[in-house]
Design a protein around this motif. Structure first.
Motif, PDB file in Angstrom:
ATOM      1  N   SER A  39       0.805  -1.224   0.000  1.00 18.90           N
ATOM      2  CA  SER A  39       0.000   0.000   0.000  1.00 18.90           C
ATOM      3  C   SER A  39       0.835   1.270   0.000  1.00 18.90           C
ATOM      4  O   SER A  39       0.307   2.354  -0.194  1.00 18.90           O
ATOM      5  CB  SER A  39      -0.915   0.007   1.224  1.00 18.90           C
ATOM      6  OG  SER A  39      -1.760  -1.118   1.193  1.00 18.90           O
ATOM      7  N   PHE A  60      -3.107 -11.026  -2.817  1.00 19.81           N
ATOM      8  CA  PHE A  60      -4.388 -10.343  -2.607  1.00 19.81           C
ATOM      9  C   PHE A  60      -4.162  -8.869  -2.310  1.00 19.81           C
ATOM     10  O   PHE A  60      -4.802  -7.995  -2.909  1.00 19.81           O
ATOM     11  CB  PHE A  60      -5.171 -10.991  -1.459  1.00 19.81           C
ATOM     12  CG  PHE A  60      -6.356 -10.177  -1.021  1.00 19.81           C
ATOM     13  CD1 PHE A  60      -7.520 -10.179  -1.773  1.00 19.81           C
ATOM     14  CD2 PHE A  60      -6.297  -9.397   0.111  1.00 19.81           C
ATOM     15  CE1 PHE A  60      -8.615  -9.422  -1.385  1.00 19.81           C
ATOM     16  CE2 PHE A  60      -7.382  -8.637   0.502  1.00 19.81           C
ATOM     17  CZ  PHE A  60      -8.545  -8.654  -0.249  1.00 19.81           C
ATOM     18  N   HIS A  61      -3.258  -8.569  -1.379  1.00 22.64           N
ATOM     19  CA  HIS A  61      -3.015  -7.172  -1.021  1.00 22.64           C
ATOM     20  C   HIS A  61      -2.336  -6.404  -2.146  1.00 22.64           C
ATOM     21  O   HIS A  61      -2.587  -5.211  -2.324  1.00 22.64           O
ATOM     22  CB  HIS A  61      -2.214  -7.091   0.276  1.00 22.64           C
ATOM     23  CG  HIS A  61      -3.053  -7.393   1.474  1.00 22.64           C
ATOM     24  ND1 HIS A  61      -3.952  -6.498   1.980  1.00 22.64           N
ATOM     25  CD2 HIS A  61      -3.163  -8.504   2.221  1.00 22.64           C
ATOM     26  CE1 HIS A  61      -4.570  -7.036   3.011  1.00 22.64           C
ATOM     27  NE2 HIS A  61      -4.113  -8.269   3.173  1.00 22.64           N
ATOM     28  N   GLN A  64      -5.117  -5.695  -4.584  1.00 22.63           N
ATOM     29  CA  GLN A  64      -5.971  -4.652  -4.000  1.00 22.63           C
ATOM     30  C   GLN A  64      -5.307  -3.280  -4.176  1.00 22.63           C
ATOM     31  O   GLN A  64      -5.983  -2.298  -4.511  1.00 22.63           O
ATOM     32  CB  GLN A  64      -6.177  -4.954  -2.520  1.00 22.63           C
ATOM     33  CG  GLN A  64      -7.139  -4.044  -1.825  1.00 22.63           C
ATOM     34  CD  GLN A  64      -7.316  -4.435  -0.369  1.00 22.63           C
ATOM     35  OE1 GLN A  64      -6.417  -5.002   0.246  1.00 22.63           O
ATOM     36  NE2 GLN A  64      -8.478  -4.140   0.173  1.00 22.63           N
ATOM     37  N   SER A  65      -4.009  -3.210  -3.995  1.00 19.72           N
ATOM     38  CA  SER A  65      -3.278  -1.966  -4.177  1.00 19.72           C
ATOM     39  C   SER A  65      -3.310  -1.502  -5.625  1.00 19.72           C
ATOM     40  O   SER A  65      -3.475  -0.318  -5.915  1.00 19.72           O
ATOM     41  CB  SER A  65      -1.834  -2.161  -3.722  1.00 19.72           C
ATOM     42  OG  SER A  65      -1.062  -1.039  -3.996  1.00 19.72           O
ATOM     43  N   PHE A  68      -6.925  -0.263  -6.382  1.00 21.84           N
ATOM     44  CA  PHE A  68      -7.184   1.007  -5.703  1.00 21.84           C
ATOM     45  C   PHE A  68      -6.454   2.159  -6.386  1.00 21.84           C
ATOM     46  O   PHE A  68      -7.037   3.224  -6.609  1.00 21.84           O
ATOM     47  CB  PHE A  68      -6.763   0.926  -4.227  1.00 21.84           C
ATOM     48  CG  PHE A  68      -6.936   2.217  -3.493  1.00 21.84           C
ATOM     49  CD1 PHE A  68      -8.194   2.663  -3.128  1.00 21.84           C
ATOM     50  CD2 PHE A  68      -5.838   3.005  -3.188  1.00 21.84           C
ATOM     51  CE1 PHE A  68      -8.360   3.860  -2.458  1.00 21.84           C
ATOM     52  CE2 PHE A  68      -5.989   4.202  -2.520  1.00 21.84           C
ATOM     53  CZ  PHE A  68      -7.248   4.633  -2.150  1.00 21.84           C
TER      54      PHE A  68
END
Length: 77
Positions: A39, A60-61, A64-65, A68
């Motif tokens: 992030s 996953f993260h 997601q980053s 976003f």
């Protein structure tokens, strides 16, 4: 021991050698740390960790980053 094999001491007289899986790639950092770092620089670290690391939590993260930052860029532009 060959390659990246790990010796596990079971507490007895025997030592079991477990070969490391060569198919799984990892950044060498803890999953929580990599998830947080994804992030930090949004798109850059998201793509980097998505390519470098094969762990599901990290990917996953990273994804997601990426999503976003893509949404944020399209909303700003």
């Amino acid at each position: 021991m060959a390659g990246n094999a790990k010796a596990i001491d079971g507490g007895g007289d025997e030592t079991v050698t477990v070969p490391a899986t060569e198919t799984q790639r990892s950044s060498g950092l803890d999953g929580n740390v990599v998830g947080a770092l994804s992030s930090v620089l949004w798109l850059v670290t998201g793509i980097t960790f998505c390519v470098v690391d094969d762990r599901e939590f990290v990917r996953f993260h990273a994804a997601q980053s990426i999503v976003f930052s893509g949404v944020l860029v399209t909303r700003v532009v």
